[in-house]
Scaffold this active site. Sequence first.
Site, short mmCIF file in Angstrom:
data_model
loop_
_atom_site.label_atom_id
_atom_site.label_comp_id
_atom_site.label_asym_id
_atom_site.label_seq_id
_atom_site.Cartn_x
_atom_site.Cartn_y
_atom_site.Cartn_z
N THR A 285 10.65 2.17 1.00
CA THR A 285 11.90 1.90 0.28
C THR A 285 12.24 0.41 0.30
OG1 THR A 285 13.25 2.18 2.26
CG2 THR A 285 12.82 4.16 0.95
N TYR B 38 -7.13 -7.74 6.81
CA TYR B 38 -6.74 -6.35 7.06
C TYR B 38 -7.96 -5.62 7.61
CZ TYR B 38 -3.90 -2.19 6.08
OH TYR B 38 -3.12 -1.06 6.19
N ASP C 158 0.83 -1.22 0.00
CA ASP C 158 0.00 0.00 0.00
C ASP C 158 0.86 1.26 0.00
OD1 ASP C 158 -1.69 -2.06 0.72
OD2 ASP C 158 -2.75 -0.92 2.25
N SER C 159 2.01 1.15 0.63
CA SER C 159 2.90 2.31 0.81
C SER C 159 3.87 2.48 -0.36
CB SER C 159 3.72 2.10 2.08
OG SER C 159 4.52 0.93 1.94
N SER D 26 5.09 -7.33 2.42
CA SER D 26 4.27 -8.11 1.47
C SER D 26 3.67 -7.14 0.47
CB SER D 26 3.16 -8.82 2.24
OG SER D 26 2.25 -9.44 1.35
N ARG E 218 -7.08 8.77 6.97
CA ARG E 218 -6.85 8.82 8.42
C ARG E 218 -6.61 10.26 8.87
NH1 ARG E 218 -2.25 6.15 10.93
NH2 ARG E 218 -1.17 7.67 9.60
N GLY F 102 15.81 -2.75 11.60
CA GLY F 102 16.86 -1.80 11.98
C GLY F 102 17.79 -2.30 13.07
N THR G 119 11.20 -4.77 7.25
CA THR G 119 9.85 -5.01 7.75
C THR G 119 9.33 -6.39 7.36
OG1 THR G 119 9.49 -2.65 7.33
CG2 THR G 119 7.55 -3.96 7.84
#
Lengths: 620, 620
Positions: A249, A518, A243-244, A259, A455, A309, A256
Amino acid sequence: MDKKPSLQVPTGDTSFVPPAPAHRPSFEDEAVDGWGFRDTKFVVQPNGSVVLTGTRYNISNVELPSLMPWFSKKLAAPLGYENRNEPHYPPPVPEALEAPALVAALRAFLQEDQLSDEPTVRLRRGHGHTGAEIWAIRYERLGRVPDLVVFPHSHDEVVRLTEVARAHGACLIPFGGGTNVTEALRLSVHERRFVIAVDMRRMNRVLWVDPVNRTASIEAGATGRHIVTELARYGLTLGHEPDSLEFSTLGGWIATNASGMKKNRYGNIEDLVLDMRVVTAHGVVERPGVGPRESIGVNPRNFMFGSEGNYGIVTSAVVKLFPVPEVQRYGSVLFPDLGAGLAFLYELQRSGAVPASVRVMDSTQFQFGQALKPVTTGAAAQAKSALEKFFVTRVKGFDPDKLAVATLVFEGTRAEVDFQESTLYRIAERHGGMKAGGTNGERGYQLTFGIAYIRDLTFSHWAIAESFETSVPWSRALELYERVRDRIHREHAQRGLPGKPFFTGRLTQVYPSGIAMYFYLGFYAKGVADPVAEYAALEHAAREEILASGGTLSHHHGVGKIRQDFLGEVYSEGALALTREVKKAVDPDNLFGANNHGVKGQVELEAPDAPRTNTRRTGT
Amino acid sequence: MDKKPSLQVPTGDTSFVPPAPAHRPSFEDEAVDGWGFRDTKFVVQPNGSVVLTGTRYNISNVELPSLMPWFSKKLAAPLGYENRNEPHYPPPVPEALEAPALVAALRAFLQEDQLSDEPTVRLRRGHGHTGAEIWAIRYERLGRVPDLVVFPHSHDEVVRLTEVARAHGACLIPFGGGTNVTEALRLSVHERRFVIAVDMRRMNRVLWVDPVNRTASIEAGATGRHIVTELARYGLTLGHEPDSLEFSTLGGWIATNASGMKKNRYGNIEDLVLDMRVVTAHGVVERPGVGPRESIGVNPRNFMFGSEGNYGIVTSAVVKLFPVPEVQRYGSVLFPDLGAGLAFLYELQRSGAVPASVRVMDSTQFQFGQALKPVTTGAAAQAKSALEKFFVTRVKGFDPDKLAVATLVFEGTRAEVDFQESTLYRIAERHGGMKAGGTNGERGYQLTFGIAYIRDLTFSHWAIAESFETSVPWSRALELYERVRDRIHREHAQRGLPGKPFFTGRLTQVYPSGIAMYFYLGFYAKGVADPVAEYAALEHAAREEILASGGTLSHHHGVGKIRQDFLGEVYSEGALALTREVKKAVDPDNLFGANNHGVKGQVELEAPDAPRTNTRRTGT
């Protein structure tokens, strides 16, 4: 005989280095006070209609009269033009610690514009996109943000930066798109070291492309939108579409364990990344070459997926590529209810004809999509009846409060897409499905990117809202959906929150053993003492139901700090001990001190005397 | 409307526990002096024909008159009935160390038949199936083997065993099928600790099956043949079919990072294993549940693929399952040469119609298959002409010394297989392919299992032979094949070895970015002072060519000890340092002391004063 010419295999080293871009990328077009692009924002007009500013999305720049009335009805709350919760960004930003010797050492090899201690620059690198974080920067504050932001231009600069940071006892936090929804970037208020955020986004070069072997090496700071554009020049695609996509990146996807919406065709990130170059406390982890698939002992590549990270900084990765599909078609199917949609997916999954993307939305999400339609024939006051009219005239026989809708994206060769389409629609028909057309399918898929801005709109009108997700075996999926829905309604009532909770879910991915699901959750929060804490309590309750229903802690969002207190429920003591020891071995000084997924124990994001703690478990 | 009934999703906990088997599995039917089953063995008859004893395979129990003549021609050496290199198994077995206190502690919870210090029992757990190991047990000896073999019956016994071993400073080596080809099980002659081989094969229970969510938890010692049989009762399959399927185990597949011949449909082992339970030095790594796909921080599961016994003992795993396919069809296609076969695969790979298995063999391997045919019309003396006749009459227009042949296995729904077949044959035609029928395809696929016995035959007639493999990008594949072939011929000549080298290759897997390639290499070794060292030098030279041609160290065999001296060429210093540190963290005392993939540095498998060292790099 088929007269199509045969495809031959070019030989030798078939990779090339694409021309370097004329200048470094700028991210000035991205918003810092909310989601997405600066020019794009939902604004309520005096007439009650909503407009998404700019021209980037399929719902941009048109009046959407139905949205606020529909939200108001759903939330049983007066969302509208007058009733505003005006954000006051920027908040007070904590003072930066000073480390003159360290900064001098960095200036020895970095240009002036590669370092910044500007408060809002530091602020942006200190958070991701959880509702709590966005609420904090708009209405409250963050307790701790990085002291310095560094913008490396190359792998070698990251290596030197890491050496300097270690020598000076600083802490490094890699920053990609800043779109995580796990508080992965949020700093502990007890972090006393000098914290350097490493903004990777100027490292966005495609280092080489091999169109024959369909691989490329791409710097980790490249955003999805950049990768799509660059690879398209060569008729190629990575196919990874979270979605992002526009903002996140490559490095962030790896960290992360991301998916993409088209994973059925292209795979998830762990399927797409063949190799990566990582700057760690033990030096550079890299390989001189990489093959299509290998068995070469314990490969450190495997440690990086989901490392958030904690282990080092990915500077580039070798990824698989695919030809831009010969054919792309959209589709949509209406089902009588979510159960029928689930059964359709279950049967589809074993057919060998699963399209690139297939998602099934519940009735609320279907209505949400309808409420986002410009109604050309009427004004805002007519929206409700226009919506009802749609159902009556167009969707005969389906109860608008029960139906479900599948949106479909087919990609591949013509023959492949033909096979998938005919198989899929045959299965859909067996489950009472009614074809609802390619236009609706395309709109549904593309809406994903526009909806991400909503949002921020709801925040500005006193509704706090957020998404969360899980994966679950087939047989428990409906139970999970219903338990989460019912628990949210129960909690909302018990906590005496205003109006009615907003709840909707969709089935977003299929796997042999189950699906991903989701959810969106929100409520009207005007007059609520601590909306963020109340939201956290609701989501925490929802997660309890998810785990009790056989669902997982996360399908693709990750753990970060927001879900760290559930780790003991999904891993054994031995597993947690082992990952703690491995983190110590990989990074003995906690140089990469993002402190995610609980490897250093619970992380306090706000001082103990602040109104709330990081987990905000104010509920049961 | 389609009248096929729709498939519904049963709800709730849909797993069940299969009935326990009446008794523990026995492995008495497996050979200890060579490959496979005890009843199956290639035997040369006085008339020169070969017979594969027993009735298990498609070439069992029939006279194969062409094989030895063909081998003799290929190797330019007199392989035949009279010219035998009789094995003298068992070799002298090193004395076991004694550890009475430890053994007493084990007897506290293990039955008498769960411990053995019998020499041949210990010997079998001290090696896998490299040519060097089989040559050693047949004609020479092993320098060090385990001191005790333990047969746990349960996860809890493995936990207790691990505690006892740690308390007594012993070393644990997990043993699955013993089929690795990496010397992963071979012990350093310098290992002074008491070594316990943990034979996992009595732990072969299917702990639960969930036919709805298509998952099962299976104990790690279950062999492939057992898993196939057990799951078939419920109409399910794991779909993982390595060449060693009959003998290798689930735990071994994980530790080796294995690949199955039908991976196009089912995936490789890392795609199939959702979760695993592992006994480590930090306790038991396990999870109370597992989902279809998860993002839950750094998952210790990821460390285990390719760990080759270094990290702990896998006791069970949760795996994905698939319905036994509705349709299974075989096929084969002849191509004018290997290049055409490669181009066919390249085009097929982007069609979306890749069948479960597609492999392309070179001309030598095709002839090998023909030489394994019973010739009903003639005697051994006529074999050559019979073979030639075959080529002339049946394969018009194809040069038998250049052609290539694809064997195909299609699995899936009828519609899926129809789509794959029609797409594939259309592409094959464009590359000059000629359909050669399902019978040949099935024979070719099944031959894989029978051919595994041939190495033992050739050993007994003075030819040393072995297989090795790699993966390689598309554009370098033919170059790699040719360089390996030419280098082997050059090395063979330069080293003054007798006759001609046997060399053949096949393209065994397709990936978006390249293929896997599998080679057989052998030569006549009568009169050669150290056949094993000479073979190792040839394979080492071949590996140099592979790496120089962009190939990988291994596609699925792994590293073990046999390829440890190449690790510096495929990983950076930083990567090697990191994996060394991680091994220390995961297993601080090197309790799991298999010492594979170089994590403890080079491993001496033979004493320095022995005729050769572990790597046997006697060549360039």
